[in-house]
Design a protein around this motif. Structure first.
Motif, PDB file in Angstrom:
ATOM      1  N   ASP A 210       0.858  -1.188   0.000  1.00 36.44           N
ATOM      2  CA  ASP A 210       0.000   0.000   0.000  1.00 36.44           C
ATOM      3  C   ASP A 210       0.890   1.234   0.000  1.00 36.44           C
ATOM      4  OD1 ASP A 210      -2.055   1.793   0.110  1.00 36.44           O
ATOM      5  OD2 ASP A 210      -2.389   1.559   2.264  1.00 36.44           O
ATOM      6  N   LEU A 211       1.625   1.404  -1.114  1.00 34.30           N
ATOM      7  CA  LEU A 211       2.505   2.560  -1.210  1.00 34.30           C
ATOM      8  C   LEU A 211       1.705   3.855  -1.191  1.00 34.30           C
ATOM      9  CD1 LEU A 211       5.155   1.413  -3.848  1.00 34.30           C
ATOM     10  CD2 LEU A 211       5.466   1.645  -1.384  1.00 34.30           C
ATOM     11  N   PHE A 212       0.494   3.818  -1.739  1.00 31.63           N
ATOM     12  CA  PHE A 212      -0.316   5.026  -1.763  1.00 31.63           C
ATOM     13  C   PHE A 212      -0.691   5.476  -0.354  1.00 31.63           C
ATOM     14  CE2 PHE A 212      -2.216   4.168  -6.264  1.00 31.63           C
ATOM     15  CZ  PHE A 212      -0.934   4.228  -6.802  1.00 31.63           C
ATOM     16  N   GLY A 213      -0.826   4.500   0.537  1.00 35.34           N
ATOM     17  CA  GLY A 213      -1.188   4.832   1.910  1.00 35.34           C
ATOM     18  C   GLY A 213      -0.004   5.048   2.828  1.00 35.34           C
ATOM     19  N   ALA A 214       1.211   4.812   2.318  1.00 40.02           N
ATOM     20  CA  ALA A 214       2.404   5.012   3.130  1.00 40.02           C
ATOM     21  C   ALA A 214       2.521   6.488   3.504  1.00 40.02           C
ATOM     22  CB  ALA A 214       3.643   4.552   2.371  1.00 40.02           C
ATOM     23  N   GLU A 215       2.843   6.762   4.752  1.00 42.49           N
ATOM     24  CA  GLU A 215       2.802   8.140   5.262  1.00 42.49           C
ATOM     25  C   GLU A 215       3.637   9.110   4.443  1.00 42.49           C
ATOM     26  OE1 GLU A 215       3.530  11.781   7.200  1.00 42.49           O
ATOM     27  OE2 GLU A 215       5.087  10.251   6.883  1.00 42.49           O
ATOM     28  N   PRO A 216       4.885   8.776   4.056  1.00 38.27           N
ATOM     29  CA  PRO A 216       5.662   9.752   3.275  1.00 38.27           C
ATOM     30  C   PRO A 216       5.043  10.062   1.919  1.00 38.27           C
ATOM     31  CG  PRO A 216       7.095   8.077   4.232  1.00 38.27           C
ATOM     32  CD  PRO A 216       5.687   7.586   4.416  1.00 38.27           C
ATOM     33  N   VAL A 217       4.436   9.051   1.293  1.00 37.38           N
ATOM     34  CA  VAL A 217       3.801   9.259  -0.009  1.00 37.38           C
ATOM     35  C   VAL A 217       2.538  10.091   0.154  1.00 37.38           C
ATOM     36  CG1 VAL A 217       2.673   8.123  -1.962  1.00 37.38           C
ATOM     37  CG2 VAL A 217       4.771   7.153  -0.986  1.00 37.38           C
ATOM     38  N   ALA A 218       1.703   9.702   1.113  1.00 40.54           N
ATOM     39  CA  ALA A 218       0.453  10.428   1.344  1.00 40.54           C
ATOM     40  C   ALA A 218       0.717  11.881   1.722  1.00 40.54           C
ATOM     41  CB  ALA A 218      -0.359   9.734   2.428  1.00 40.54           C
ATOM     42  N   ALA A 219       1.738  12.104   2.565  1.00 38.94           N
ATOM     43  CA  ALA A 219       2.055  13.463   2.995  1.00 38.94           C
ATOM     44  C   ALA A 219       2.553  14.311   1.826  1.00 38.94           C
ATOM     45  CB  ALA A 219       3.098  13.428   4.102  1.00 38.94           C
ATOM     46  N   ALA A 220       3.418  13.724   0.988  1.00 45.72           N
ATOM     47  CA  ALA A 220       3.931  14.473  -0.161  1.00 45.72           C
ATOM     48  C   ALA A 220       2.806  14.798  -1.132  1.00 45.72           C
ATOM     49  CB  ALA A 220       5.027  13.665  -0.862  1.00 45.72           C
ATOM     50  N   ALA A 221       1.920  13.826  -1.356  1.00 45.83           N
ATOM     51  CA  ALA A 221       0.798  14.056  -2.261  1.00 45.83           C
ATOM     52  C   ALA A 221      -0.085  15.194  -1.755  1.00 45.83           C
ATOM     53  CB  ALA A 221      -0.015  12.773  -2.421  1.00 45.83           C
ATOM     54  N   ALA A 222      -0.394  15.155  -0.469  1.00 54.82           N
ATOM     55  CA  ALA A 222      -1.256  16.194   0.105  1.00 54.82           C
ATOM     56  C   ALA A 222      -0.594  17.569   0.039  1.00 54.82           C
ATOM     57  CB  ALA A 222      -1.597  15.837   1.546  1.00 54.82           C
TER      58      ALA A 222
ATOM     59  N   ILE B  77       4.580   9.386  -6.380  1.00 52.91           N
ATOM     60  CA  ILE B  77       5.558   8.322  -6.610  1.00 52.91           C
ATOM     61  C   ILE B  77       6.219   8.485  -7.975  1.00 52.91           C
ATOM     62  CG2 ILE B  77       5.856   5.841  -6.911  1.00 52.91           C
ATOM     63  CD1 ILE B  77       3.622   5.442  -4.841  1.00 52.91           C
ATOM     64  N   ILE B  78       5.439   8.809  -8.998  1.00 54.68           N
ATOM     65  CA  ILE B  78       6.024   9.025 -10.321  1.00 54.68           C
ATOM     66  C   ILE B  78       7.022  10.176 -10.276  1.00 54.68           C
ATOM     67  CG2 ILE B  78       5.532   9.704 -12.708  1.00 54.68           C
ATOM     68  CD1 ILE B  78       2.777   8.279 -12.330  1.00 54.68           C
ATOM     69  N   ARG B  79       6.665  11.230  -9.533  1.00 57.15           N
ATOM     70  CA  ARG B  79       7.581  12.365  -9.398  1.00 57.15           C
ATOM     71  C   ARG B  79       8.865  11.940  -8.691  1.00 57.15           C
ATOM     72  NH1 ARG B  79       8.814  16.818 -12.153  1.00 57.15           N
ATOM     73  NH2 ARG B  79      10.644  17.509 -11.024  1.00 57.15           N
ATOM     74  N   TRP B  80       8.760  11.060  -7.705  1.00 57.86           N
ATOM     75  CA  TRP B  80       9.949  10.533  -7.010  1.00 57.86           C
ATOM     76  C   TRP B  80      10.874   9.842  -8.008  1.00 57.86           C
ATOM     77  CZ3 TRP B  80      11.305   5.319  -6.504  1.00 57.86           C
ATOM     78  CH2 TRP B  80      12.345   5.042  -5.599  1.00 57.86           C
ATOM     79  N   HIS B  81      10.314   9.026  -8.895  1.00 59.54           N
ATOM     80  CA  HIS B  81      11.122   8.357  -9.917  1.00 59.54           C
ATOM     81  C   HIS B  81      11.844   9.373 -10.792  1.00 59.54           C
ATOM     82  CE1 HIS B  81       9.960   4.052  -9.599  1.00 59.54           C
ATOM     83  NE2 HIS B  81       8.802   4.515  -9.171  1.00 59.54           N
ATOM     84  N   LEU B  82      11.120  10.371 -11.246  1.00 63.18           N
ATOM     85  CA  LEU B  82      11.716  11.365 -12.137  1.00 63.18           C
ATOM     86  C   LEU B  82      12.869  12.097 -11.455  1.00 63.18           C
ATOM     87  CD1 LEU B  82       8.524  12.912 -13.810  1.00 63.18           C
ATOM     88  CD2 LEU B  82      10.049  11.153 -14.742  1.00 63.18           C
ATOM     89  N   GLN B  83      12.658  12.463 -10.195  1.00 59.53           N
ATOM     90  CA  GLN B  83      13.709  13.203  -9.490  1.00 59.53           C
ATOM     91  C   GLN B  83      14.892  12.325  -9.119  1.00 59.53           C
ATOM     92  OE1 GLN B  83      10.513  16.210  -7.450  1.00 59.53           O
ATOM     93  NE2 GLN B  83      12.486  16.069  -6.404  1.00 59.53           N
TER      94      GLN B  83
ATOM     95  N   ASP C  31      13.531  16.632   1.779  1.00 63.89           N
ATOM     96  CA  ASP C  31      13.009  15.854   2.904  1.00 63.89           C
ATOM     97  C   ASP C  31      11.955  14.859   2.435  1.00 63.89           C
ATOM     98  OD1 ASP C  31      14.668  17.132   4.675  1.00 63.89           O
ATOM     99  OD2 ASP C  31      13.128  18.523   5.426  1.00 63.89           O
ATOM    100  N   GLU C  32      11.095  15.285   1.512  1.00 66.95           N
ATOM    101  CA  GLU C  32      10.072  14.375   0.980  1.00 66.95           C
ATOM    102  C   GLU C  32      10.717  13.224   0.211  1.00 66.95           C
ATOM    103  OE1 GLU C  32       6.405  17.581   0.405  1.00 66.95           O
ATOM    104  OE2 GLU C  32       7.917  17.333  -1.171  1.00 66.95           O
ATOM    105  N   MET C  33      11.740  13.526  -0.568  1.00 65.64           N
ATOM    106  CA  MET C  33      12.455  12.483  -1.299  1.00 65.64           C
ATOM    107  C   MET C  33      13.099  11.488  -0.332  1.00 65.64           C
ATOM    108  SD  MET C  33      12.212  12.776  -4.649  1.00 65.64           S
ATOM    109  CE  MET C  33      13.650  11.851  -5.221  1.00 65.64           C
ATOM    110  N   ALA C  34      13.750  11.998   0.699  1.00 69.00           N
ATOM    111  CA  ALA C  34      14.428  11.130   1.660  1.00 69.00           C
ATOM    112  C   ALA C  34      13.441  10.236   2.401  1.00 69.00           C
ATOM    113  CB  ALA C  34      15.231  11.974   2.642  1.00 69.00           C
TER     114      ALA C  34
END
Length: 278
Positions: free
Chosen positions: A196-208, A218-224, A253-256
């Motif tokens: 549940d990567l979508f529900g993982a706190e770092p992903v959810a927080a970055a999305a919000a 997550i796609i943005r994480w790949h690109l960066q 910080d979001e990437m890390a």
């Protein structure tokens, strides 16, 4: 919308965000690829084993988009490594695609039990030299396979397409790629539903924080991270959503925090292991 490009080690440029047609049924492929092209995708990733190269070709032909604006990838399957089979395989793929060359041709898996992956790589070099593929690379190759093909030929792949997502980052392969100026392409970039990567706190927080969806974060994480990425969908609205990732940037910080989602023990793998699929 401008899709970012990255340079390959052979001097060619590749769009960093593409559309992959793995598991897209042949009957749906022409429609799905046509919609992707209408939305602005210019990088299409298929493979002989997917059984949908003809559908990709039909969409390309119907699009009216100049050939030099498209980047098309296909792949050599495991049973075509020996003898002159790689040459026969690329000829068949080109016929189905309706093209005289592909932009990138990949050895799909090393298939080590067959012990022909070095020979396959030698034939890939011939295919590039014959002008049938502009760039050549590999997929699902481990460091041991990469070391062997480079040692045997002196030719470094332009890319290695591997399973990669925040829960499974394959740091040994990405480190090798960094050292040898090889671009990593991510398949299964959203975790393929195992986690549940979508529900993982770092992903959810970055999305919000950026008013984006978890998938977009997550796609943005790949690109960066510098990866080339192929999110897959047959729904037009999702295709559009996956493309809408170039107007924001994750903080360090979001990437890390997303980097830290990988447990580091290899348990995040969803697909087959390269030593086992032959």
């Amino acid at each position: 919308m401008t899709i970012p490009h990255v340079m390959l080690n052979d001097g060619n440029s590749i769009p960093q965000l593409g559309y992959g047609v793995f598991l897209v049924p042949e009957d749906d492929t022409a429609r799905a690829v046509s919609e992707a092209l209408e939305l602005g995708y210019r990088h299409i990733d298929t493979a002989a084993i997917y059984g949908n190269e003809a559908g990709v070709g039909a969409a390309i032909a119907a699009s009216g988009i100049p050939r030099d604006e498209l980047f098309i990838t296909t792949k050599l399957w495991n049973d075509r490594h020996d003898g002159e089979q790689p040459h026969a395989a690329i000829a068949e793929s080109l016929e189905k695609l309706g093209l005289d060359r592909v932009d990138l041709y990949l050895v799909h898996w090393p298939a080590p039990a067959n012990n022909k992956y070095v020979h396959a790589w030698e034939k890939m070099i011939e295919i590039r030299e014959a002008g049938l593929a502009t760039s050549i690379g590999v997929s699902n190759h481990l460091v041991s396979h990469l070391d062997e093909i480079v040692s045997a030929t002196g030719v470094v792949p332009a890319v290695n397409q591997i399973e990669l997502h925040p829960a499974y980052q394959q740091s040994d392969i990405t480190a090798w790629a960094d050292k040898h100026d090889v671009r990593i392409e991510s398949w299964g970039p959203l975790g393929q539903g195992k986690y549940d990567l979508f529900g993982a706190e770092p992903v959810a927080a970055a999305a919000a924080a950026h008013e984006k969806t978890p998938a977009q974060a997550i796609i943005r994480w790949h690109l960066q991270r510098g990866f080339i990425v192929f999110p897959k969908s047959v729904r037009r609205e999702r295709l559009a959503e996956n493309l809408n990732v170039v107007d924001f940037e994750l903080s360090a910080d979001e990437m890390a925090a997303i980097d830290a989602l990988d447990p580091g023990d290899g348990s995040g793998r969803v697909g087959a292991h390269p030593t086992e699929l032959n």
